[in-house]
Design a protein around this motif. Structure first.
Motif, PDB file in Angstrom:
ATOM      1  N   UNK A   5       0.823  -1.217   0.000  1.00  0.00           N
ATOM      2  CA  UNK A   5       0.000   0.000   0.000  1.00  0.00           C
ATOM      3  C   UNK A   5       0.854   1.263   0.000  1.00  0.00           C
ATOM      4  N   UNK A   6       1.753   1.373   0.987  1.00  0.00           N
ATOM      5  CA  UNK A   6       2.521   2.606   1.142  1.00  0.00           C
ATOM      6  C   UNK A   6       3.534   2.794   0.010  1.00  0.00           C
ATOM      7  N   UNK A   7       4.081   1.680  -0.471  1.00  0.00           N
ATOM      8  CA  UNK A   7       5.010   1.784  -1.604  1.00  0.00           C
ATOM      9  C   UNK A   7       4.284   2.275  -2.844  1.00  0.00           C
ATOM     10  N   UNK A   8       3.095   1.743  -3.083  1.00  0.00           N
ATOM     11  CA  UNK A   8       2.331   2.137  -4.267  1.00  0.00           C
ATOM     12  C   UNK A   8       1.950   3.612  -4.209  1.00  0.00           C
ATOM     13  N   UNK A   9       1.542   4.105  -3.030  1.00  0.00           N
ATOM     14  CA  UNK A   9       1.200   5.524  -2.889  1.00  0.00           C
ATOM     15  C   UNK A   9       2.426   6.393  -3.129  1.00  0.00           C
ATOM     16  N   UNK A  10       3.571   5.998  -2.575  1.00  0.00           N
ATOM     17  CA  UNK A  10       4.806   6.782  -2.767  1.00  0.00           C
ATOM     18  C   UNK A  10       5.213   6.835  -4.227  1.00  0.00           C
TER      19      UNK A  10
ATOM     20  N   UNK B 275       3.888   7.608   3.233  1.00  0.00           N
ATOM     21  CA  UNK B 275       3.017   7.406   4.388  1.00  0.00           C
ATOM     22  C   UNK B 275       3.739   6.722   5.543  1.00  0.00           C
ATOM     23  N   UNK B 276       4.916   6.178   5.290  1.00  0.00           N
ATOM     24  CA  UNK B 276       5.711   5.603   6.379  1.00  0.00           C
ATOM     25  C   UNK B 276       6.251   6.709   7.269  1.00  0.00           C
ATOM     26  N   UNK B 277       6.624   7.817   6.644  1.00  0.00           N
ATOM     27  CA  UNK B 277       7.191   8.944   7.389  1.00  0.00           C
ATOM     28  C   UNK B 277       6.126   9.930   7.850  1.00  0.00           C
ATOM     29  N   UNK B 278       5.085  10.117   7.054  1.00  0.00           N
ATOM     30  CA  UNK B 278       4.033  11.101   7.380  1.00  0.00           C
ATOM     31  C   UNK B 278       2.910  10.381   8.111  1.00  0.00           C
ATOM     32  N   UNK B 279       2.766  10.652   9.400  1.00  0.00           N
ATOM     33  CA  UNK B 279       1.803   9.916  10.225  1.00  0.00           C
ATOM     34  C   UNK B 279       0.789  10.838  10.896  1.00  0.00           C
TER      35      UNK B 279
ATOM     36  N   UNK C  72      -1.240   1.502   6.441  1.00  0.00           N
ATOM     37  CA  UNK C  72      -0.839   2.220   7.662  1.00  0.00           C
ATOM     38  C   UNK C  72      -1.686   1.805   8.857  1.00  0.00           C
ATOM     39  N   UNK C  73      -1.079   1.778  10.023  1.00  0.00           N
ATOM     40  CA  UNK C  73      -1.752   1.278  11.223  1.00  0.00           C
ATOM     41  C   UNK C  73      -2.978   2.097  11.595  1.00  0.00           C
ATOM     42  N   UNK C  74      -3.026   3.365  11.154  1.00  0.00           N
ATOM     43  CA  UNK C  74      -4.160   4.214  11.499  1.00  0.00           C
ATOM     44  C   UNK C  74      -5.409   3.918  10.678  1.00  0.00           C
ATOM     45  N   UNK C  75      -5.287   3.108   9.642  1.00  0.00           N
ATOM     46  CA  UNK C  75      -6.384   2.945   8.680  1.00  0.00           C
ATOM     47  C   UNK C  75      -7.610   2.258   9.266  1.00  0.00           C
ATOM     48  N   UNK C  76      -7.410   1.193  10.022  1.00  0.00           N
ATOM     49  CA  UNK C  76      -8.541   0.399  10.525  1.00  0.00           C
ATOM     50  C   UNK C  76      -8.329   0.132  12.012  1.00  0.00           C
ATOM     51  N   UNK C  77      -9.135   0.728  12.869  1.00  0.00           N
ATOM     52  CA  UNK C  77      -8.909   0.558  14.316  1.00  0.00           C
ATOM     53  C   UNK C  77      -9.216  -0.841  14.831  1.00  0.00           C
ATOM     54  N   UNK C  78      -9.883  -1.684  14.040  1.00  0.00           N
ATOM     55  CA  UNK C  78     -10.227  -3.043  14.476  1.00  0.00           C
ATOM     56  C   UNK C  78      -9.169  -4.070  14.089  1.00  0.00           C
ATOM     57  N   UNK C  79      -8.169  -3.647  13.320  1.00  0.00           N
ATOM     58  CA  UNK C  79      -7.172  -4.592  12.808  1.00  0.00           C
ATOM     59  C   UNK C  79      -5.926  -4.606  13.689  1.00  0.00           C
ATOM     60  N   UNK C  80      -5.293  -5.755  13.712  1.00  0.00           N
ATOM     61  CA  UNK C  80      -4.096  -5.943  14.532  1.00  0.00           C
ATOM     62  C   UNK C  80      -2.874  -5.344  13.835  1.00  0.00           C
TER      63      UNK C  80
ATOM     64  N   UNK D 234       6.593  -4.656  12.496  1.00  0.00           N
ATOM     65  CA  UNK D 234       6.513  -3.250  12.107  1.00  0.00           C
ATOM     66  C   UNK D 234       5.146  -2.701  12.524  1.00  0.00           C
ATOM     67  N   UNK D 235       5.053  -2.167  13.756  1.00  0.00           N
ATOM     68  CA  UNK D 235       3.753  -1.699  14.272  1.00  0.00           C
ATOM     69  C   UNK D 235       3.162  -0.517  13.502  1.00  0.00           C
ATOM     70  N   UNK D 236       3.910   0.047  12.559  1.00  0.00           N
ATOM     71  CA  UNK D 236       3.359   1.156  11.776  1.00  0.00           C
ATOM     72  C   UNK D 236       2.430   0.679  10.671  1.00  0.00           C
ATOM     73  N   UNK D 237       2.329  -0.637  10.481  1.00  0.00           N
ATOM     74  CA  UNK D 237       1.417  -1.168   9.472  1.00  0.00           C
ATOM     75  C   UNK D 237       0.539  -2.249  10.084  1.00  0.00           C
TER      76      UNK D 237
END
Length: 456
Positions: free
Chosen positions: A273-278, A285-289, A339-347, A352-355
């Protein structure tokens, strides 16, 4: 006793021997009279068959009655299998009954229904006249049948959960609100069955699924309806990689059941996901949180930005992906590394806790499925739901009963959601989900509440 004792369906007649007695019932969709002879096409749920009305079989009185048949009439015919001089399988009618007359001008099968609004509002006309439309809806049934067969093979139990819920939960979406008069409280039409299905897993129903009507008070476009059908399943002790394999098999079976032209059998690439957006935007999105930093980066890249004070980081990142990456994902693929912020129900991913431990299936620019390893820690769940909200009117509500179910102990699990309408549209070549829903939402009804139907 049946109102009209049907012995055969239209599709069976061509395979019968000559002069086999048959009784059929259906709608007359084509009719031509030639004096002592009349031909019609009788249509039932298996297709159409030619029927012949002759003076020899019916006599003068019978032929006069036959000539009065109108397009759209529901007719029962009693006759015999026959082949015309042109070699067309036919039923030679010996007697017939007009079971119901049409009371309006019924289009013939050549004209059909061409107006889009009429097709959606009076779907029964399109189905009566358009064989392709009927087959499209049959393929939807076959797709759902294939789902149920696969679930049964893996001991996944079909269940039902509430449509009226005290809180809008299970997804980030704007809900419909209704009032419960007996309890004198407001309820929400469900936006997803997720939290209730997880409660069942906590109650030792380790494998459950639901084909659920869901409602989201959002915009309409070719891939979205405000009322739609969602398939969701949850399996204890699986993680998201187990469900990636299972989802792939489910979608492949659905494609085979629908006899789809799309190739779901080939290997599916895995896209980060983040590679494709970059790669598409230059935004990392790895750096911008942070939502403000992301909004600034989007403006610098020349991209339109919604009001950053009214959306969460998750929704802003999602809009960025949907506008730049998703349209280019044509062949079926897995999208991972959200990114970890995308879905609050997902583990979160352990390394890499950022994803997230999450995937989506995308094909032809449409999202077909979303699944993840479920978050089952109540403290982290509550904290992430609180962090996600930030004034976003589509953020998922904090559901205390759901958190309490986690506190009693919820086994590790993975779940997936698949939009049945969207999947059917893609597999049948429809350009809009409205083409695979019998009665999609319309801007207005065919008449005001309580209004009498118009005179014919």
């Amino acid at each position: 006793m049946a109102y009209y004792d049907v012995t055969h369906l239209s599709g069976e007649v061509p395979d019968l021997e000559e002069e086999t007695p048959v009784r059929l019932a259906g709608r007359i969709v084509l009719f031509r009279s030639f004096g002592k002879l009349a031909f019609g096409h009788l249509q039932d749920r298996r297709g159409r068959i030619q029927v012949a009305f002759t003076l020899d079989e019916l006599g003068e009185e019978g032929m006069e009655r036959a000539k009065a048949i109108a397009l759209g009439d529901i007719v029962g015919v009693d006759g015999a299998r026959w082949t015309t001089r042109k070699g067309e399988p036919t039923v030679r009618v010996k007697s017939f009954e007009i079971l119901q007359r049409t009371r309006t001008g019924f289009p013939d099968k050549w004209t059909g229904v061409t107006d889009v609004e009429t097709r959606y509002r009076r779907r029964y006309l399109e189905l009566a006249l358009d064989e392709d439309a009927r087959r499209r809806f049959l393929r939807r049934t076959w797709i759902v049948d294939s789902v149920r067969e696969l679930m049964a093979e893996h001991d996944v139990l079909e269940v039902e959960t509430p449509v009226l819920t005290p809180q809008a939960s299970g997804a980030s979406a704007r809900p419909f609100v209704t009032h419960h008069n007996a309890l004198d409280v407001d309820f929400f039409l469900r936006i997803a069955p997720e939290t209730y299905l997880k409660r069942l897993v906590a109650g030792q129903f380790d494998r459950v699924y639901e084909i659920a009507k869901c409602f989201r008070n959002e915009g309409l476009d070719p891939s979205h309806l405000q009322e739609f059908t969602m398939l969701e399943w949850y399996v204890a002790y699986w993680d998201y990689t187990d469900n990636m394999r299972f989802t792939q098999e489910l979608l492949r079976r659905a494609a085979r059941a629908a006899d789809s032209a799309l190739d779901f059998e080939r290997e599916w690439p895995v896209v980060d996901y983040r590679t494709a957006v970059r790669e598409e935007t230059g935004i990392d999105l790895t750096a911008i949180r942070d939502v403000d930093a992301l909004a600034a980066a989007m403006r610098e890249a020349g991209l339109e930005v919604p009001d950053a004070d009214a959306v969460s980081y998750a929704r802003l990142a999602d809009s960025l992906y949907k506008r730049t990456v998703r349209p280019k994902l044509v062949q079926p693929c897995f999208l991972v590394g959200h990114p970890a912020e995308m879905v609050p129900l997902a583990q979160r991913n352990a390394e890499d806790p950022s994803k997230l431990d999450m995937f989506q299936v995308v094909a032809e620019g449409w999202e077909l499925a979303k699944g993840y390893s479920e978050l089952v820690d109540p403290e982290e769940q509550l904290a992430r739901l609180r962090a996600q909200s930030r004034g976003d009117d589509e953020a998922m509500a904090i559901e205390r009963d759901f958190i309490e179910a986690m506190e009693f102990g919820m086994p590790p699990m993975s779940g997936v959601g698949v939009g049945i309408d969207r999947l059917t549209a893609l597999l049948t070549g429809a350009t809009s989900v409205r083409d695979v829903v019998f009665f999609p939402q319309m801007r207005s009804g065919s008449g005001a509440p309580g209004e009498d139907p118009p005179d014919r």
